[in-house]
Design a protein around this motif. Structure first.
Motif, short mmCIF file in Angstrom:
data_model
loop_
_atom_site.label_atom_id
_atom_site.label_comp_id
_atom_site.label_asym_id
_atom_site.label_seq_id
_atom_site.Cartn_x
_atom_site.Cartn_y
_atom_site.Cartn_z
N ALA A 77 21.53 28.39 62.39
CA ALA A 77 21.44 29.85 62.49
C ALA A 77 21.54 30.48 61.10
O ALA A 77 20.81 31.43 60.79
N THR A 78 22.42 29.96 60.26
CA THR A 78 22.57 30.48 58.90
C THR A 78 21.25 30.34 58.13
O THR A 78 20.80 31.29 57.48
N LYS A 79 20.63 29.17 58.21
CA LYS A 79 19.36 28.95 57.50
C LYS A 79 18.30 29.94 57.97
O LYS A 79 17.55 30.48 57.16
N GLU A 80 18.25 30.17 59.29
CA GLU A 80 17.24 31.08 59.85
C GLU A 80 17.52 32.53 59.42
O GLU A 80 16.58 33.27 59.08
N ILE A 81 18.77 32.95 59.44
CA ILE A 81 19.10 34.32 59.02
C ILE A 81 18.81 34.51 57.53
O ILE A 81 18.29 35.54 57.11
N LYS A 82 19.10 33.50 56.73
CA LYS A 82 18.82 33.59 55.29
C LYS A 82 17.32 33.67 55.01
O LYS A 82 16.91 34.24 54.01
N LYS A 83 16.50 33.10 55.91
CA LYS A 83 15.04 33.25 55.76
C LYS A 83 14.64 34.71 55.97
O LYS A 83 13.71 35.19 55.34
N LEU A 84 15.36 35.40 56.86
CA LEU A 84 15.07 36.81 57.14
C LEU A 84 15.60 37.71 56.02
O LEU A 84 15.00 38.72 55.70
N ASP A 85 16.76 37.34 55.46
CA ASP A 85 17.39 38.16 54.42
C ASP A 85 18.30 37.26 53.58
O ASP A 85 19.42 36.96 53.98
N LYS A 86 17.80 36.85 52.43
CA LYS A 86 18.58 35.91 51.60
C LYS A 86 19.82 36.55 51.00
O LYS A 86 20.72 35.85 50.53
N ASN A 87 19.92 37.88 51.03
CA ASN A 87 21.04 38.55 50.38
C ASN A 87 22.21 38.87 51.31
O ASN A 87 23.27 39.26 50.83
N VAL A 88 22.04 38.74 52.62
CA VAL A 88 23.15 39.08 53.51
C VAL A 88 24.27 38.04 53.35
O VAL A 88 24.01 36.84 53.34
N PRO A 89 25.51 38.50 53.17
CA PRO A 89 26.61 37.54 53.06
C PRO A 89 26.90 36.90 54.42
O PRO A 89 27.06 37.60 55.42
N ILE A 90 26.95 35.57 54.43
CA ILE A 90 27.33 34.82 55.63
C ILE A 90 28.56 34.00 55.29
O ILE A 90 28.53 33.19 54.36
N ILE A 91 29.63 34.24 56.04
CA ILE A 91 30.88 33.53 55.81
C ILE A 91 31.08 32.56 56.96
O ILE A 91 31.18 32.96 58.12
N ALA A 92 31.12 31.28 56.63
CA ALA A 92 31.34 30.24 57.64
C ALA A 92 32.80 30.27 58.06
O ALA A 92 33.68 30.51 57.25
N GLN A 93 33.02 29.99 59.33
CA GLN A 93 34.38 29.82 59.83
C GLN A 93 34.38 28.61 60.74
O GLN A 93 33.58 28.53 61.67
N THR A 94 35.24 27.66 60.43
CA THR A 94 35.23 26.42 61.20
C THR A 94 36.59 25.75 61.22
O THR A 94 37.37 25.90 60.29
N ALA A 95 36.85 25.04 62.30
CA ALA A 95 38.08 24.26 62.42
C ALA A 95 37.89 22.88 61.78
O ALA A 95 38.86 22.15 61.59
N HIS A 96 36.67 22.54 61.46
CA HIS A 96 36.39 21.23 60.85
C HIS A 96 36.59 21.32 59.35
O HIS A 96 35.75 21.86 58.64
N VAL A 97 37.71 20.83 58.88
CA VAL A 97 38.02 20.94 57.45
C VAL A 97 37.94 19.59 56.77
O VAL A 97 38.67 19.29 55.85
N MET A 98 37.04 18.75 57.25
CA MET A 98 36.85 17.44 56.64
C MET A 98 36.28 17.61 55.23
O MET A 98 35.68 18.63 54.92
N SER A 99 36.47 16.61 54.43
CA SER A 99 35.94 16.67 53.07
C SER A 99 34.42 16.76 53.16
O SER A 99 33.80 16.13 54.00
N GLY A 100 33.85 17.60 52.34
CA GLY A 100 32.41 17.80 52.33
C GLY A 100 31.95 18.93 53.23
O GLY A 100 30.81 19.35 53.16
N GLU A 101 32.84 19.44 54.06
CA GLU A 101 32.44 20.51 55.00
C GLU A 101 32.08 21.79 54.25
O GLU A 101 31.08 22.43 54.55
N ARG A 102 32.89 22.14 53.25
CA ARG A 102 32.60 23.34 52.47
C ARG A 102 31.23 23.24 51.80
O ARG A 102 30.44 24.17 51.84
#
Length: 133
Positions: A77-102
């Protein structure tokens, strides 16, 4: 220090629209309570496809994107929204805090990352970075 805390918690974003993409009711309650006093208009989507559809239909200033979602995940969904507007800030929120997730979030196009459980102070400071420009 306490002055900084209170100033980041007391925001007036009456002219802002925030799309919260979240499928877990308890998290919705948290965001609703956290954002109510900001006067921002809050829109809710429960999956990635609904988030894209709502983004297309509204003038959104910021997206809070859960990554683990039904129907379409937050990365897609983030990739698709960024195609529509590359400047809108998208902040991820997740319970998965494994290394590499960020890094995975940033590669998908997210501008920032919040690990769950999200602390109110960190949420408001992060949103302020993007909404108080």
């Amino acid at each position: 220090m306490s002055e900084n805390i209170s100033s980041s918690l007391n925001q007036n974003w009456g002219d802002k629209v925030i799309l919260v993409v979240e499928d877990v009711d308890t998290n919705k309650i948290f965001f609703d309570a956290a954002l109510r006093k900001t006067n921002a208009k809050i829109l809710w989507a429960k999956d990635g496809q609904e988030a894209i559809d709502m983004y297309k239909e509204n003038n959104i200033d910021l997206v809070l994107m859960d990554l683990q979602l039904p129907i379409m995940d937050g990365y897609t969904a983030t990739k698709e929204i960024k195609k529509l507007d590359k400047n809108v800030p998208i902040i991820a929120q997740t319970a998965h805090v494994m290394s590499g997730e960020r890094e995975k979030c940033l590669e998908a196009g997210c501008d920032d990352y919040l690990a769950k459980p999200i602390r109110l102070q960190i949420l408001m400071e992060t949103l302020s970075k993007y909404l108080n420009k």
